[in-house]
Design a protein around this motif. Structure first.
Motif, PDB file in Angstrom:
ATOM      1  N   LEU A  29       0.857  -1.179   0.000  1.00  0.00           N
ATOM      2  CA  LEU A  29       0.000   0.000   0.000  1.00  0.00           C
ATOM      3  C   LEU A  29       0.893   1.227   0.000  1.00  0.00           C
ATOM      4  O   LEU A  29       2.005   1.188   0.526  1.00  0.00           O
ATOM      5  CB  LEU A  29      -0.899   0.043   1.242  1.00  0.00           C
ATOM      6  N   GLU A  30       0.389   2.309  -0.565  1.00  0.00           N
ATOM      7  CA  GLU A  30       1.124   3.565  -0.575  1.00  0.00           C
ATOM      8  C   GLU A  30       0.458   4.549   0.377  1.00  0.00           C
ATOM      9  O   GLU A  30      -0.758   4.551   0.522  1.00  0.00           O
ATOM     10  CB  GLU A  30       1.113   4.189  -1.970  1.00  0.00           C
ATOM     11  N   SER A  31       1.277   5.378   0.989  1.00  0.00           N
ATOM     12  CA  SER A  31       0.784   6.470   1.812  1.00  0.00           C
ATOM     13  C   SER A  31       1.471   7.744   1.356  1.00  0.00           C
ATOM     14  O   SER A  31       2.681   7.744   1.131  1.00  0.00           O
ATOM     15  CB  SER A  31       1.093   6.214   3.288  1.00  0.00           C
ATOM     16  N   PRO A  32       0.708   8.836   1.250  1.00  0.00           N
ATOM     17  CA  PRO A  32       1.343  10.117   0.912  1.00  0.00           C
ATOM     18  C   PRO A  32       2.008  10.754   2.126  1.00  0.00           C
ATOM     19  O   PRO A  32       2.683  11.773   2.002  1.00  0.00           O
ATOM     20  CB  PRO A  32       0.170  10.960   0.416  1.00  0.00           C
ATOM     21  N   ASP A  33       1.837  10.149   3.290  1.00  0.00           N
ATOM     22  CA  ASP A  33       2.330  10.728   4.539  1.00  0.00           C
ATOM     23  C   ASP A  33       3.805  10.401   4.776  1.00  0.00           C
ATOM     24  O   ASP A  33       4.324   9.408   4.281  1.00  0.00           O
ATOM     25  CB  ASP A  33       1.496  10.225   5.713  1.00  0.00           C
ATOM     26  N   ALA A  34       4.419  11.224   5.599  1.00  0.00           N
ATOM     27  CA  ALA A  34       5.814  11.014   5.980  1.00  0.00           C
ATOM     28  C   ALA A  34       5.940   9.720   6.769  1.00  0.00           C
ATOM     29  O   ALA A  34       4.997   9.258   7.416  1.00  0.00           O
ATOM     30  CB  ALA A  34       6.318  12.197   6.813  1.00  0.00           C
ATOM     31  N   LEU A  42       1.322   2.592  12.475  1.00  0.00           N
ATOM     32  CA  LEU A  42       1.587   1.155  12.482  1.00  0.00           C
ATOM     33  C   LEU A  42       1.719   0.656  13.917  1.00  0.00           C
ATOM     34  O   LEU A  42       1.126  -0.360  14.291  1.00  0.00           O
ATOM     35  CB  LEU A  42       2.840   0.830  11.666  1.00  0.00           C
ATOM     36  N   ARG A  43       2.453   1.374  14.735  1.00  0.00           N
ATOM     37  CA  ARG A  43       2.594   0.992  16.138  1.00  0.00           C
ATOM     38  C   ARG A  43       1.231   0.966  16.840  1.00  0.00           C
ATOM     39  O   ARG A  43       0.935   0.037  17.606  1.00  0.00           O
ATOM     40  CB  ARG A  43       3.546   1.948  16.866  1.00  0.00           C
ATOM     41  N   ALA A  44       0.403   1.964  16.568  1.00  0.00           N
ATOM     42  CA  ALA A  44      -0.924   2.037  17.191  1.00  0.00           C
ATOM     43  C   ALA A  44      -1.804   0.880  16.727  1.00  0.00           C
ATOM     44  O   ALA A  44      -2.534   0.284  17.527  1.00  0.00           O
ATOM     45  CB  ALA A  44      -1.584   3.382  16.870  1.00  0.00           C
ATOM     46  N   ALA A  45      -1.744   0.544  15.435  1.00  0.00           N
ATOM     47  CA  ALA A  45      -2.556  -0.558  14.895  1.00  0.00           C
ATOM     48  C   ALA A  45      -2.132  -1.887  15.505  1.00  0.00           C
ATOM     49  O   ALA A  45      -2.982  -2.729  15.830  1.00  0.00           O
ATOM     50  CB  ALA A  45      -2.435  -0.604  13.371  1.00  0.00           C
ATOM     51  N   LEU A  46      -0.843  -2.104  15.664  1.00  0.00           N
ATOM     52  CA  LEU A  46      -0.363  -3.338  16.286  1.00  0.00           C
ATOM     53  C   LEU A  46      -0.808  -3.409  17.747  1.00  0.00           C
ATOM     54  O   LEU A  46      -1.293  -4.446  18.212  1.00  0.00           O
ATOM     55  CB  LEU A  46       1.166  -3.421  16.194  1.00  0.00           C
ATOM     56  N   ASN A  47      -0.657  -2.309  18.448  1.00  0.00           N
ATOM     57  CA  ASN A  47      -1.043  -2.260  19.853  1.00  0.00           C
ATOM     58  C   ASN A  47      -2.546  -2.506  20.024  1.00  0.00           C
ATOM     59  O   ASN A  47      -2.951  -3.267  20.903  1.00  0.00           O
ATOM     60  CB  ASN A  47      -0.648  -0.910  20.458  1.00  0.00           C
ATOM     61  N   ALA A  48      -3.349  -1.901  19.164  1.00  0.00           N
ATOM     62  CA  ALA A  48      -4.805  -2.043  19.261  1.00  0.00           C
ATOM     63  C   ALA A  48      -5.248  -3.490  19.055  1.00  0.00           C
ATOM     64  O   ALA A  48      -6.292  -3.899  19.575  1.00  0.00           O
ATOM     65  CB  ALA A  48      -5.490  -1.135  18.241  1.00  0.00           C
ATOM     66  N   ARG A  49      -4.471  -4.263  18.311  1.00  0.00           N
ATOM     67  CA  ARG A  49      -4.815  -5.661  18.043  1.00  0.00           C
ATOM     68  C   ARG A  49      -4.112  -6.633  18.990  1.00  0.00           C
ATOM     69  O   ARG A  49      -4.189  -7.840  18.815  1.00  0.00           O
ATOM     70  CB  ARG A  49      -4.481  -5.999  16.597  1.00  0.00           C
ATOM     71  N   GLY A  50      -3.406  -6.104  19.961  1.00  0.00           N
ATOM     72  CA  GLY A  50      -2.739  -6.967  20.926  1.00  0.00           C
ATOM     73  C   GLY A  50      -1.539  -7.704  20.373  1.00  0.00           C
ATOM     74  O   GLY A  50      -1.119  -8.725  20.919  1.00  0.00           O
ATOM     75  N   MET A  51      -0.964  -7.183  19.302  1.00  0.00           N
ATOM     76  CA  MET A  51       0.231  -7.804  18.715  1.00  0.00           C
ATOM     77  C   MET A  51       1.459  -7.441  19.544  1.00  0.00           C
ATOM     78  O   MET A  51       1.556  -6.343  20.078  1.00  0.00           O
ATOM     79  CB  MET A  51       0.452  -7.315  17.284  1.00  0.00           C
ATOM     80  N   ALA A 145      -2.070  -2.778   7.771  1.00  0.00           N
ATOM     81  CA  ALA A 145      -1.387  -2.006   6.716  1.00  0.00           C
ATOM     82  C   ALA A 145      -2.227  -0.800   6.304  1.00  0.00           C
ATOM     83  O   ALA A 145      -1.680   0.292   6.101  1.00  0.00           O
ATOM     84  CB  ALA A 145      -1.110  -2.910   5.516  1.00  0.00           C
ATOM     85  N   ALA A 146      -3.533  -0.991   6.159  1.00  0.00           N
ATOM     86  CA  ALA A 146      -4.403   0.121   5.765  1.00  0.00           C
ATOM     87  C   ALA A 146      -4.384   1.233   6.814  1.00  0.00           C
ATOM     88  O   ALA A 146      -4.316   2.418   6.480  1.00  0.00           O
ATOM     89  CB  ALA A 146      -5.823  -0.377   5.523  1.00  0.00           C
ATOM     90  N   GLU A 147      -4.426   0.849   8.089  1.00  0.00           N
ATOM     91  CA  GLU A 147      -4.359   1.857   9.150  1.00  0.00           C
ATOM     92  C   GLU A 147      -3.018   2.574   9.120  1.00  0.00           C
ATOM     93  O   GLU A 147      -2.967   3.807   9.260  1.00  0.00           O
ATOM     94  CB  GLU A 147      -4.583   1.203  10.504  1.00  0.00           C
ATOM     95  N   ALA A 148      -1.945   1.830   8.939  1.00  0.00           N
ATOM     96  CA  ALA A 148      -0.618   2.446   8.894  1.00  0.00           C
ATOM     97  C   ALA A 148      -0.511   3.432   7.727  1.00  0.00           C
ATOM     98  O   ALA A 148       0.041   4.516   7.884  1.00  0.00           O
ATOM     99  CB  ALA A 148       0.459   1.366   8.778  1.00  0.00           C
ATOM    100  N   ALA A 149      -1.069   3.049   6.586  1.00  0.00           N
ATOM    101  CA  ALA A 149      -1.009   3.895   5.398  1.00  0.00           C
ATOM    102  C   ALA A 149      -1.959   5.084   5.480  1.00  0.00           C
ATOM    103  O   ALA A 149      -1.904   5.989   4.658  1.00  0.00           O
ATOM    104  CB  ALA A 149      -1.293   3.067   4.151  1.00  0.00           C
ATOM    105  N   GLY A 150      -2.857   5.065   6.469  1.00  0.00           N
ATOM    106  CA  GLY A 150      -3.811   6.165   6.621  1.00  0.00           C
ATOM    107  C   GLY A 150      -5.011   6.030   5.699  1.00  0.00           C
ATOM    108  O   GLY A 150      -5.629   7.018   5.324  1.00  0.00           O
TER     109      GLY A 150
END
Length: 151
Positions: A29-34, A42-51, A145-150
């Motif tokens: 996936l591509e993200s236009p963000d820095a 990505l860190r937040a998405a992993l944490n939210a899923r208990g990874m 990945a989608a959450e990380a990419a925004g």
């Protein structure tokens, strides 16, 4: 004329490279963000899923340490033993690809999020005969990945 031929060749090579990735089980996936914003999400998405975030490898930083340069590239190594353990019980060699990995990297003004397709890994390691929740793993990684990419 020469520039037009070079342009067409560059387009064909780009498409061939993207097709080659698809055949190798790499999702993107591509993200236009820095990269910092993608890293945070990505860190937040992993944490939210208990990874469990095992490690983040900072490849560009490592390259600078030996006098080389590399666009900002980070490999996140993470997982959930409740999911990974049954995969390894089915076929021990899958440990070559576990824990899961997700790469975020800068590429010409965009940030890419890349990861291995779990269905490809299942085929690679002969996990087809095992009773594994691979569709849920696919769904989880796609969501992360989608959450990380925004997106």
């Amino acid at each position: 004329m020469k520039n037009a031929i070079l342009f067409v060749a560059a387009v064909v090579m780009t498409l061939a490279t993207q097709t080659a990735f698809a055949g190798q089980g790499v999702e993107r996936l591509e993200s236009p963000d820095a990269i910092e914003a993608v890293d945070d999400r990505l860190r937040a998405a992993l944490n939210a899923r208990g990874m469990t975030l095992v490690q983040v490898v900072h490849h560009a930083e490592n390259a600078r340490g030996v006098g080389e340069s590399l666009p900002e590239t980070r490999t996140f190594i993470f997982g959930n033993p409740q999911v990974g353990t049954p995969m390894m019980q089915c076929q021990g060699q899958v440990a070559l690809d576990l824990p899961q990995k997700m790469v975020i990297r800068e590429d010409e003004g965009r940030t890419l999020v890349e990861w291995n397709d779990p269905l490809y890994l299942a085929e690679r390691h002969g996990l087809e005969g095992c009773d594994l929740p691979l569709d849920k793993v696919v769904e989880a990684l796609n969501g992360i990945a989608a959450e990380a990419a925004g997106q």
